[in-house]
Design an enzyme around this catalytic site. Structure first.
Site, short mmCIF file in Angstrom:
data_model
loop_
_atom_site.label_atom_id
_atom_site.label_comp_id
_atom_site.label_asym_id
_atom_site.label_seq_id
_atom_site.Cartn_x
_atom_site.Cartn_y
_atom_site.Cartn_z
N GLU A 133 0.86 -1.19 0.00
CA GLU A 133 0.00 0.00 0.00
C GLU A 133 0.89 1.23 0.00
O GLU A 133 2.11 1.13 0.12
CB GLU A 133 -0.97 -0.01 1.19
CG GLU A 133 -2.18 -0.91 0.96
CD GLU A 133 -3.13 -0.98 2.12
OE1 GLU A 133 -2.90 -0.31 3.15
OE2 GLU A 133 -4.13 -1.72 2.01
N HIS B 288 -9.63 9.94 3.41
CA HIS B 288 -9.31 8.86 2.47
C HIS B 288 -9.65 9.33 1.07
O HIS B 288 -10.71 9.89 0.85
CB HIS B 288 -10.10 7.60 2.83
CG HIS B 288 -9.53 6.35 2.23
ND1 HIS B 288 -9.58 6.09 0.88
CD2 HIS B 288 -8.87 5.31 2.79
CE1 HIS B 288 -8.99 4.93 0.64
NE2 HIS B 288 -8.54 4.44 1.77
N ARG C 65 -1.54 9.43 1.25
CA ARG C 65 -2.98 9.63 1.14
C ARG C 65 -3.39 11.09 1.02
O ARG C 65 -4.32 11.43 0.28
CB ARG C 65 -3.65 9.06 2.40
CG ARG C 65 -4.25 7.76 2.14
CD ARG C 65 -4.95 7.19 3.33
NE ARG C 65 -4.86 5.75 3.14
CZ ARG C 65 -5.24 4.87 4.01
NH1 ARG C 65 -5.72 5.24 5.18
NH2 ARG C 65 -5.14 3.59 3.75
C1 SIN Z 1 -6.38 2.11 6.27
O1 SIN Z 1 -7.06 3.07 6.57
O2 SIN Z 1 -5.25 1.93 6.74
C2 SIN Z 1 -6.87 1.12 5.26
C3 SIN Z 1 -7.98 1.70 4.50
C4 SIN Z 1 -8.06 1.12 3.13
O3 SIN Z 1 -8.41 -0.05 3.01
O4 SIN Z 1 -7.81 1.84 2.17
#
Ligand code: SIN
Length: 538
Positions: free
Chosen positions: A117, A233, A280
């Protein structure tokens, strides 16, 4: 008027996400009362978490590297020692959970499957059942809690007030369905109430995430820190009829999905070298700018996921189908939404707060492990690790001090704290979205603060959840106004650059009750890079 029931326990835990469940398990076999305003195992952000748990289990990975990525993501405000502790203890915590029955996804060879990620330099994200990771963690922990004879569960209880005496916190006043009140008295109280995403109109957080823990701690005089840092997000489903907004997990971008505008043009490579896997806040603001300019933005997973969607991302697939979309063959409209609060109740490495008898863990707490921007998938890990640490510390602490009821309020039947003042709640959420959101400026923040203070005067008695939302919004706006720079998730259009002179945590000492909404800034107790270990509770 209904009778006031009084219960006694060795420890109280408020909240039943991963942090609360881990704390309750660690405190058992003491008599633990576990309180939730929902039901155990449901309604928490943990339960909804799609994306995974970051943990350094890969062959080329180490806890030190995971800690370094955590520090880098946090824009100068991560406590490096705590990041190391999280990464190191996280490995053991996940191994324990697997041994206790948690079922993480594996590759064809039967090894744990590790994904990537944003801002992680190694593949280290564990998932469960594709995108139902949080639900699996909650299931594994809640199953253990249910089997534990010394943990008593109190569901649909709204924690309305912390009971505070001369020697600190000694209990919780809770409201039952129907408005009856009960007191739970104990020498150790753990707040694990989660976050406050519901403060904003658009949020990925469940209906329960109204910042109650923040408001409870503020009313008890606990110090709060890093409040201005709220993570938005980038990819929630852009559909206003959904409240909360369904999350489209970052793992989709980890798998190769692209962000495109309404001309079908991919724009993230021009914004940041990490493209769709940039931090993010960078991705969220890139999308935001296009939306404000009247464009639409889509997540295009056709090439990257395509026909594998139902199997690889079953929760997202279900969400899309409910919205009338087929992500296998069409791009999904997205917009940012409030997702995670890095700030919260100031807590040290053992989760101790500035008030004796009160501990905090999980999203409601701010230890300094996330700094100004949390690294993706570190939150479930933090909840596990610090839930257990709080239990260890609170359990070992001496307070077998007798608890004495200082001032019980007369019970007041009939008010449902979760439904009162709907118009006021809606106004707070709108105001927060417009003025305390992704992009902030002095004028808007000052106007929001003034309006929230006027609304506070009009709060009807018993509107406890609306009070939480309003108090949280006011506290966050106050901190956001004071930070006259942009750092991590906090972006000020009037101060768009980072300012090295402001590379420190902002702590607030609130004075909040039914009449007052006030706070003063105080030096933060911990949390600059390399901050020394110390106890806040003394
Ligand atoms: C997170 O907030 O760390 C994971 C959220 C996501 O699945 O994008």
């Amino acid at each position: 008027m209904s009778a006031l029931e009084v219960f006694r326990a060795d420890a109280l835990v408020v909240g039943t996400g991963v942090a609360g469940l881990a704390a309750a398990l660690g405190l058992a076999p003491r008599r633990v009362h576990l309180l939730t305003k929902a039901t155990v195992g449901a309604g928490s952000a943990s339960d909804w978490a799609q994306g995974g748990v970051a943990v350094a289990l890969g062959g080329r990975d180490t806890p030190a590297r995971h800690a370094a990525d955590t520090v880098a993501a946090g824009a100068g405000l991560v406590d490096a020692e705590l990041a190391e502790l999280l990464a190191r203890d996280g490995v053991a915590a996940i191994r324990r959970l697997i041994a206790a029955g948690a079922d993480f996804d594996r590759d064809a060879a039967g090894e744990l499957a590790l994904g990537r990620e944003a801002a992680h330099s190694r593949d280290r994200i564990l998932h469960a059942h594709g995108d139902r990771t949080g639900a699996e963690l909650v299931r594994a922990l809640a199953t253990q809690v249910a089997r534990h004879p010394s943990i008593a569960r109190f569901e649909r209880r709204f924690a309305a007030r912390l009971l505070v005496g001369e020697r600190g916190v000694y209990g919780v006043e809770a409201i039952r369905p129907g408005g009856g009140r009960e007191l739970h008295l104990a020498p150790r109280v753990v707040l694990a109430t989660g976050g406050c995403g519901q403060i904003w109109t658009a949020t990925t957080n469940p209906r329960e995430a109204t910042g109650d823990g923040l408001a409870l701690a503020a009313a008890a005089g606990a110090r709060l820190v890093d409040l201005e840092f709220v993570q938005f997000h980038p990819t929630a489903l852009a559909a206003e009829r959904f409240d909360p907004r369904p999350l489209l997990t970052e793992a989709l971008r980890g798998e190769g999905a692209w962000l495109v505008d309404d001309r079908g043009e991919r724009f993230m490579p021009g914004e940041h070298e990490g493209a769709e896997l940039a931090p993010r806040d960078v991705v969220a603001r890139a999308i935001w700018r296009r939306l404000v300019a009247g464009r639409r933005v889509f997540l295009d997973a056709r090439r990257a996921v395509g026909e594998r969607f139902p199997e690889r991302f079953p929760a997202v697939f279900e969400i899309c189908r409910a919205a009338g979309l087929d992500p296998r063959v069409e791009p999904i409209p997205v917009a940012p939404a409030a997702h995670y609060h890095m700030g919260g109740v100031e807590a040290d490495r053992w989760g101790r707060t500035s008030v004796a008898g009160l501990w905090a863990c999980g999203e409601v707490a701010s230890t300094g492990v996330h700094g100004a921007n949390r690294l993706a998938s570190n939150s479930l890990l933090e909840a596990l690790v610090f839930g257990a640490r709080v239990a260890q510390d609170a359990g070992a602490s001496s307070p077998e001090r007798p608890v004495r009821l200082v001032a019980a309020r007369p019970p007041r039947a009939g008010t449902d704290p979760r439904r009162a003042a709907p118009a006021l709640r809606a106004e707070v959420r709108r105001l927060a979205w417009e003025r305390i959101g992704l992009v902030r400026a002095e004028e808007g923040l000052a106007a929001a603060i003034a309006r929230l203070e006027r609304l506070h005067e009009r709060l009807p008695p018993g509107a406890s959840e609306a009070r939480s939302l309003l108090t949280g919004a006011w506290l966050i706006a106050t901190a956001a106004l004071a930070r006259r720079e942009s750092r991590g998730a906090h972006f000020r259009s009037d101060f768009p650059a980072e300012d090295a002179a402001q590379c420190r945590r902002l702590a607030l000492l609130p004075r909040v009750d039914e009449r007052a909404l006030a706070a003063r800034f105080v030096p933060a107790a911990a949390g600059a890079p390399g901050a020394a270990e110390r106890s806040l509770a003394g």
